[in-house]
Scaffold this active site. Sequence first.
Site, PDB file in Angstrom:
ATOM      1  N   LYS A 393       0.824  -1.220   0.000  1.00  0.00           N
ATOM      2  CA  LYS A 393       0.000   0.000   0.000  1.00  0.00           C
ATOM      3  C   LYS A 393       0.861   1.276   0.000  1.00  0.00           C
ATOM      4  O   LYS A 393       2.008   1.252   0.451  1.00  0.00           O
ATOM      5  CB  LYS A 393      -0.949  -0.039   1.198  1.00  0.00           C
ATOM      6  CG  LYS A 393      -1.966  -1.197   1.086  1.00  0.00           C
ATOM      7  CD  LYS A 393      -2.990  -1.195   2.204  1.00  0.00           C
ATOM      8  CE  LYS A 393      -4.026  -2.288   1.937  1.00  0.00           C
ATOM      9  NZ  LYS A 393      -5.078  -2.343   2.964  1.00  0.00           N
ATOM     10  N   PHE A 440     -16.383   2.627   6.123  1.00  0.00           N
ATOM     11  CA  PHE A 440     -14.996   3.028   5.821  1.00  0.00           C
ATOM     12  C   PHE A 440     -14.632   2.863   4.339  1.00  0.00           C
ATOM     13  O   PHE A 440     -13.486   3.028   3.946  1.00  0.00           O
ATOM     14  CB  PHE A 440     -14.001   2.236   6.691  1.00  0.00           C
ATOM     15  CG  PHE A 440     -14.152   0.739   6.601  1.00  0.00           C
ATOM     16  CD1 PHE A 440     -13.557   0.017   5.584  1.00  0.00           C
ATOM     17  CD2 PHE A 440     -14.931   0.057   7.550  1.00  0.00           C
ATOM     18  CE1 PHE A 440     -13.701  -1.357   5.499  1.00  0.00           C
ATOM     19  CE2 PHE A 440     -15.075  -1.322   7.472  1.00  0.00           C
ATOM     20  CZ  PHE A 440     -14.464  -2.030   6.436  1.00  0.00           C
ATOM     21  N   HIS A 501      -2.050  -5.673   0.720  1.00  0.00           N
ATOM     22  CA  HIS A 501      -3.347  -6.209   0.307  1.00  0.00           C
ATOM     23  C   HIS A 501      -3.122  -7.534  -0.408  1.00  0.00           C
ATOM     24  O   HIS A 501      -2.104  -7.750  -1.055  1.00  0.00           O
ATOM     25  CB  HIS A 501      -4.030  -5.223  -0.672  1.00  0.00           C
ATOM     26  CG  HIS A 501      -5.172  -5.845  -1.417  1.00  0.00           C
ATOM     27  ND1 HIS A 501      -6.420  -6.012  -0.856  1.00  0.00           N
ATOM     28  CD2 HIS A 501      -5.250  -6.402  -2.662  1.00  0.00           C
ATOM     29  CE1 HIS A 501      -7.208  -6.624  -1.734  1.00  0.00           C
ATOM     30  NE2 HIS A 501      -6.512  -6.855  -2.844  1.00  0.00           N
TER      31      HIS A 501
HETATM   32  P1  ADP Z   1      -8.299  -7.761   4.025  1.00  0.00           P
HETATM   33  O1  ADP Z   1      -7.492  -6.625   3.505  1.00  0.00           O
HETATM   34  O2  ADP Z   1      -7.618  -8.474   5.133  1.00  0.00           O
HETATM   35  O3  ADP Z   1      -8.803  -8.665   2.956  1.00  0.00           O
HETATM   36  P2  ADP Z   1     -10.947  -6.626   4.134  1.00  0.00           P
HETATM   37  O4  ADP Z   1     -11.162  -7.143   2.767  1.00  0.00           O
HETATM   38  O5  ADP Z   1     -12.005  -6.891   5.177  1.00  0.00           O
HETATM   39  O6  ADP Z   1      -9.574  -7.120   4.746  1.00  0.00           O
HETATM   40  O7  ADP Z   1     -10.765  -5.040   4.072  1.00  0.00           O
HETATM   41  C1  ADP Z   1     -10.055  -4.464   3.029  1.00  0.00           C
HETATM   42  C2  ADP Z   1      -9.268  -3.280   3.567  1.00  0.00           C
HETATM   43  O8  ADP Z   1     -10.142  -2.316   4.099  1.00  0.00           O
HETATM   44  C3  ADP Z   1      -8.336  -3.607   4.714  1.00  0.00           C
HETATM   45  O9  ADP Z   1      -7.124  -4.123   4.296  1.00  0.00           O
HETATM   46  C4  ADP Z   1      -8.188  -2.276   5.395  1.00  0.00           C
HETATM   47  O10 ADP Z   1      -7.258  -1.479   4.686  1.00  0.00           O
HETATM   48  C5  ADP Z   1      -9.555  -1.688   5.220  1.00  0.00           C
HETATM   49  N1  ADP Z   1     -10.411  -1.927   6.422  1.00  0.00           N
HETATM   50  C6  ADP Z   1     -10.985  -3.069   6.793  1.00  0.00           C
HETATM   51  N2  ADP Z   1     -11.678  -2.916   7.947  1.00  0.00           N
HETATM   52  C7  ADP Z   1     -11.561  -1.615   8.290  1.00  0.00           C
HETATM   53  C8  ADP Z   1     -12.045  -0.810   9.357  1.00  0.00           C
HETATM   54  N3  ADP Z   1     -12.815  -1.323  10.308  1.00  0.00           N
HETATM   55  N4  ADP Z   1     -11.689   0.485   9.383  1.00  0.00           N
HETATM   56  C9  ADP Z   1     -10.940   1.029   8.434  1.00  0.00           C
HETATM   57  N5  ADP Z   1     -10.442   0.315   7.387  1.00  0.00           N
HETATM   58  C10 ADP Z   1     -10.751  -0.974   7.313  1.00  0.00           C
HETATM   59 MG    MG Z   2     -10.253  -8.469   1.421  1.00  0.00          MG
END
Ligand code: ADP
Ligand code: MG
Length: 531
Positions: A393, A440, A501
């Site tokens: 990122k 978010f 990511h």
């Molecule tokens: P991952 O990246 O582990 O696959 P998600 O797909 O749930 O997780 O979320 C995508 C991205 O969104 C996360 O990597 C993070 O940057 C952001 N994110 C997730 N949950 C939150 C939250 N509660 N508050 C702020 N940003 C969040």
């Molecule tokens: Mg994800």
Amino acid sequence: MASKKREIQLQTVINSQSLWDEMLLNKGLTVIDVYQAWCGPCKAMQALFRKLKNELNEDEILHFVVYHEIIFVDSDDEDAGEAQNGSADDLYSIAIIKPDAVISKKALEIKENVMRAGFVIEAEEKKVLTEEEVRNFYSHLADQPDFEDFVSFMTSGLSYILVISQGDEEEAHKEEPKPETEPNEPSENQPEVEVKAASVGMKKKRGSLQEYLERQHISQFCDVEENGANVNKFIDIFFPEFKKMKTMKLQRTLALIRPDLCRENQEDVLKAIQDEGFKILMQQQIVLSEEEAKTLCKEYEQDDDFEQIIQNMTSNPSLVLALLGNNGLTRWKQLLGPNYVEDAKRYLPESLCARFAMETSPINPFYGSDSLEAAEREIQYFFPPQNTLAVIKPHVPNEYKEEILKSIDEAGFQVTQMKEILLSQEIAEKIYKNLKGKDFYKDVLKMISGGPSVVMVLTKWNAVIEWRRLMGPTDPEEARLLSPNSLRARFGKNILNNAVHGASNIYQAEDIIEKLFGEPDPENPEENSNL
Ligand code: ADP
Ligand code: MG
């Protein structure tokens, strides 16, 4: 070349260590023509040599010698065979870059020059030589008047000790750089002991290292030993592990633990494998299909109970492993032992077959690939590589990016594609389409297009899951508790800026990889090869 030999009867040909040693015992003066093999005999001088010899008419006093490189020696010459058997000793030279060159930073320049000329630095050590090492390496100078000063000089600071090989033959014809510096006077603190290696008896492709250093006017900073037996000796002294390393090759093999043993004693088996120095690259439990079982049990095809063996192999899970180790393929085969438990117990009780024999089956409870080619094919089949999308990122500083790339490499991923780009709104929405509606969501889009990201295609068996495992939990706080070595634990700032990511599944990965890098590779690693 034979004709050349006939022309130079006046001069004795020196083409082996024993002749060189014998020559050193000559009384009187010996004139050595070192470059004759390159330039041809120096006709102008020969007349003078002959005249001198006749005038002196004294066999003991004046000798003429020509140093003949081994590759020019006639094939029926005894010594040629001796020098050409390619043993470790005639492939390598030992070079010592002396303390004055290390202090004045000339050492690096010398190393660069040597490499640029196509020589290969196979091993390197930087150390203060002990007195014993100096006396040993320079024993041929021991009777020189300032030898003691020379020993103190050589033990006064760091030297570089290098094992140097000739490199590839094609490389041997590279153009040699012109000496960059004028001939240097030996530095003030270096006693003027004349140090020259007896460069005789060594197989040469590009010419000797010693001669190269002389042409480059850097020989006073770097002493070379090229004599086979001595090189051998000094490699053992300075690099005791070198020969072992050279003869060992990292090899991968497919290993399989058959169902009965897998069920009974998997843990002890895995420990035994690791204790033998194998690295388990990948592993999975799988129930083999009939076709797979038949392929992996070929050696039992003629057995009366072949049907039963296949029945057993296809009804319960086996553990399939990709192993990596020094001479891994051959060593695994040896370690697992003979095909039948009975033979293993009688002849090789220390083999894995004997140690982990099952009452229930007369056959070896382990399998190993038969050849390197079979090993690669079987590994590809059972552990087909998969692509995933990985993103570093925008908030991640450069030094962390390097750390992340290092971890990716150490975890065994291939970085198949990589670029640093500012992700467009369209791609950002695609990456995070599952978050639409979350409070978010906007913050995430802003974060991911807030600066350039490093986008990568990572390739490995099970890459999607493995990359998510390496990333760790979404929230770095949680990651630091649950998975402290994960990337988000190490480099994440907060749940939004969590460093990396990864795609959640193979379809998402393929979709975005195509958008970012174009059409999928025609040799898509997803397509399994046949076993
Ligand atoms: P991952 O990246 O582990 O696959 P998600 O797909 O749930 O997780 O979320 C995508 C991205 O969104 C996360 O990597 C993070 O940057 C952001 N994110 C997730 N949950 C939150 C939250 N509660 N508050 C702020 N940003 C969040
Ligand atoms: Mg994800």
